[in-house]
Design a protein around this motif. Sequence first.
Motif, PDB file in Angstrom:
ATOM      1  N   GLY A 136      -2.959   7.627 -49.066  1.00 15.83           N
ATOM      2  CA  GLY A 136      -2.074   6.869 -48.195  1.00 15.83           C
ATOM      3  C   GLY A 136      -1.626   5.569 -48.811  1.00 15.83           C
ATOM      4  N   LEU A 137      -0.917   4.789 -48.024  1.00 15.90           N
ATOM      5  CA  LEU A 137      -0.355   3.525 -48.483  1.00 15.90           C
ATOM      6  C   LEU A 137      -1.423   2.546 -48.969  1.00 15.90           C
ATOM      7  N   MET A 138      -2.594   2.570 -48.369  1.00 18.63           N
ATOM      8  CA  MET A 138      -3.649   1.613 -48.731  1.00 18.63           C
ATOM      9  C   MET A 138      -4.864   2.303 -49.352  1.00 18.63           C
ATOM     10  N   HIS A 139      -4.671   3.453 -50.000  1.00 24.55           N
ATOM     11  CA  HIS A 139      -5.791   4.195 -50.583  1.00 24.55           C
ATOM     12  C   HIS A 139      -6.529   3.365 -51.632  1.00 24.55           C
ATOM     13  N   GLY A 140      -5.808   2.555 -52.351  1.00 21.00           N
ATOM     14  CA  GLY A 140      -6.435   1.711 -53.367  1.00 21.00           C
ATOM     15  C   GLY A 140      -7.059   0.438 -52.818  1.00 21.00           C
ATOM     16  N   SER A 141      -6.847   0.169 -51.533  1.00 20.95           N
ATOM     17  CA  SER A 141      -7.391  -1.044 -50.896  1.00 20.95           C
ATOM     18  C   SER A 141      -8.111  -0.695 -49.589  1.00 20.95           C
ATOM     19  N   PRO A 142      -9.185   0.088 -49.675  1.00 23.94           N
ATOM     20  CA  PRO A 142      -9.834   0.535 -48.440  1.00 23.94           C
ATOM     21  C   PRO A 142     -10.480  -0.609 -47.645  1.00 23.94           C
ATOM     22  N   LEU A 143     -10.995  -1.613 -48.346  1.00 25.48           N
ATOM     23  CA  LEU A 143     -11.642  -2.715 -47.628  1.00 25.48           C
ATOM     24  C   LEU A 143     -10.607  -3.540 -46.861  1.00 25.48           C
ATOM     25  N   THR A 144      -9.433  -3.727 -47.425  1.00 25.38           N
ATOM     26  CA  THR A 144      -8.368  -4.442 -46.726  1.00 25.38           C
ATOM     27  C   THR A 144      -7.909  -3.634 -45.512  1.00 25.38           C
ATOM     28  N   ALA A 145      -7.762  -2.332 -45.693  1.00 21.52           N
ATOM     29  CA  ALA A 145      -7.369  -1.467 -44.573  1.00 21.52           C
ATOM     30  C   ALA A 145      -8.416  -1.523 -43.459  1.00 21.52           C
ATOM     31  N   LYS A 146      -9.682  -1.472 -43.831  1.00 27.43           N
ATOM     32  CA  LYS A 146     -10.758  -1.515 -42.831  1.00 27.43           C
ATOM     33  C   LYS A 146     -10.770  -2.862 -42.131  1.00 27.43           C
ATOM     34  N   LEU A 147     -10.525  -3.922 -42.869  1.00 27.48           N
ATOM     35  CA  LEU A 147     -10.479  -5.257 -42.269  1.00 27.48           C
ATOM     36  C   LEU A 147      -9.352  -5.353 -41.244  1.00 27.48           C
ATOM     37  N   LEU A 148      -8.197  -4.784 -41.551  1.00 25.90           N
ATOM     38  CA  LEU A 148      -7.085  -4.772 -40.595  1.00 25.90           C
ATOM     39  C   LEU A 148      -7.445  -3.984 -39.327  1.00 25.90           C
ATOM     40  N   THR A 149      -8.055  -2.821 -39.500  1.00 24.14           N
ATOM     41  CA  THR A 149      -8.399  -2.014 -38.324  1.00 24.14           C
ATOM     42  C   THR A 149      -9.501  -2.678 -37.504  1.00 24.14           C
ATOM     43  N   ILE A 150     -10.428  -3.338 -38.171  1.00 30.37           N
ATOM     44  CA  ILE A 150     -11.486  -4.060 -37.459  1.00 30.37           C
ATOM     45  C   ILE A 150     -10.890  -5.211 -36.648  1.00 30.37           C
ATOM     46  N   ALA A 151      -9.893  -5.905 -37.217  1.00 34.63           N
ATOM     47  CA  ALA A 151      -9.264  -7.016 -36.501  1.00 34.63           C
ATOM     48  C   ALA A 151      -8.588  -6.527 -35.212  1.00 34.63           C
ATOM     49  N   LEU A 205     -18.912   2.880 -23.901  1.00 32.33           N
ATOM     50  CA  LEU A 205     -17.620   3.491 -23.597  1.00 32.33           C
ATOM     51  C   LEU A 205     -16.473   2.689 -24.218  1.00 32.33           C
ATOM     52  N   VAL A 206     -16.504   1.378 -24.041  1.00 34.35           N
ATOM     53  CA  VAL A 206     -15.497   0.515 -24.681  1.00 34.35           C
ATOM     54  C   VAL A 206     -15.565   0.711 -26.193  1.00 34.35           C
ATOM     55  N   GLY A 207     -16.765   0.669 -26.732  1.00 35.96           N
ATOM     56  CA  GLY A 207     -16.947   0.854 -28.168  1.00 35.96           C
ATOM     57  C   GLY A 207     -16.486   2.220 -28.652  1.00 35.96           C
ATOM     58  N   GLY A 208     -16.712   3.255 -27.844  1.00 40.57           N
ATOM     59  CA  GLY A 208     -16.294   4.606 -28.219  1.00 40.57           C
ATOM     60  C   GLY A 208     -14.775   4.738 -28.313  1.00 40.57           C
ATOM     61  N   VAL A 209     -14.086   4.167 -27.343  1.00 45.62           N
ATOM     62  CA  VAL A 209     -12.617   4.208 -27.362  1.00 45.62           C
ATOM     63  C   VAL A 209     -12.090   3.426 -28.556  1.00 45.62           C
ATOM     64  N   VAL A 210     -12.638   2.250 -28.776  1.00 42.07           N
ATOM     65  CA  VAL A 210     -12.196   1.417 -29.890  1.00 42.07           C
ATOM     66  C   VAL A 210     -12.591   2.054 -31.227  1.00 42.07           C
ATOM     67  N   PHE A 211     -13.739   2.716 -31.268  1.00 42.18           N
ATOM     68  CA  PHE A 211     -14.166   3.439 -32.470  1.00 42.18           C
ATOM     69  C   PHE A 211     -13.139   4.500 -32.854  1.00 42.18           C
ATOM     70  N   LEU A 212     -12.686   5.278 -31.876  1.00 43.53           N
ATOM     71  CA  LEU A 212     -11.691   6.320 -32.156  1.00 43.53           C
ATOM     72  C   LEU A 212     -10.383   5.712 -32.656  1.00 43.53           C
ATOM     73  N   LEU A 213      -9.981   4.620 -32.042  1.00 46.73           N
ATOM     74  CA  LEU A 213      -8.772   3.930 -32.481  1.00 46.73           C
ATOM     75  C   LEU A 213      -8.931   3.399 -33.903  1.00 46.73           C
ATOM     76  N   ASP A 214     -10.072   2.778 -34.192  1.00 48.98           N
ATOM     77  CA  ASP A 214     -10.358   2.243 -35.524  1.00 48.98           C
ATOM     78  C   ASP A 214     -10.325   3.359 -36.567  1.00 48.98           C
ATOM     79  N   ALA A 215     -10.973   4.479 -36.273  1.00 46.56           N
ATOM     80  CA  ALA A 215     -11.013   5.599 -37.215  1.00 46.56           C
ATOM     81  C   ALA A 215      -9.615   6.163 -37.451  1.00 46.56           C
ATOM     82  N   ALA A 216      -8.837   6.316 -36.399  1.00 44.99           N
ATOM     83  CA  ALA A 216      -7.477   6.854 -36.536  1.00 44.99           C
ATOM     84  C   ALA A 216      -6.605   5.921 -37.376  1.00 44.99           C
ATOM     85  N   MET A 217      -6.658   4.616 -37.074  1.00 50.59           N
ATOM     86  CA  MET A 217      -5.851   3.659 -37.830  1.00 50.59           C
ATOM     87  C   MET A 217      -6.260   3.630 -39.302  1.00 50.59           C
ATOM     88  N   TYR A 218      -7.569   3.621 -39.569  1.00 48.16           N
ATOM     89  CA  TYR A 218      -8.043   3.583 -40.951  1.00 48.16           C
ATOM     90  C   TYR A 218      -7.568   4.821 -41.718  1.00 48.16           C
TER      91      TYR A 218
END
Length: 188
Positions: free
Chosen positions: A85-100, A57-70
């Motif tokens: 979007g603003l970070m379309h050319g840097s998807p790994l950096t965007a994913k790293l930010l959302t993971i953090a 459940l915690v993971g599901g809520v955070v998963f939705l937040l992560d997906a929305a932010m990414y």
Amino acid sequence: MPGVLTPDQTTQEDPASPASAGTSVPAGAAQHPSTARRDRLAALLAEHLRPTATFLLVGGVVFLLDAAMYNLLVFWSPSQGWGAGLMHGSPLTAKLLTIAVASCLTYLGNRFWTFGDRPRPDTTRSIVLFILVNLIAAGLQLSCLGFSRYVLGLDSVLADNISGTLVGQVVSTSFRYVTYGRLVFPKR
């Protein structure tokens, strides 16, 4: 007297026989193997069902937040709307930010809810192990996204969400569940 039992005498009937249906085995008598297995399974479920459900459940809520932010960072532009979007050319950096961000929320949810019944570990040790586990998990998730983007050449919204958000999340969440319970929030 044969055939008559006194109150201190007991018999043990075959548990599979119809005559013993609904009767209890006297204290001290061995349980039938299937009953012992059923009891162990029930104890295992009782021990793991609640933590697993709350972890998911915690993971599901955070998963939705992560997906929305990414998706907002990579596929939405304030001036042009959906597309690049603003970070379309840097998807790994965007994913790293959302993971953090997601990791911080995951720590709080798991520390206080999923594993809240466990003794409070040394906070510094717990946080350091949590960061280490999440760095490894982030690497697993980023490798899924990187493989899709840079090896397969897929950069659509669907491809990024399947590889980085869905597949990557399943792989990293499985790793996190095992390591959180054993290392970050141990029972003892």
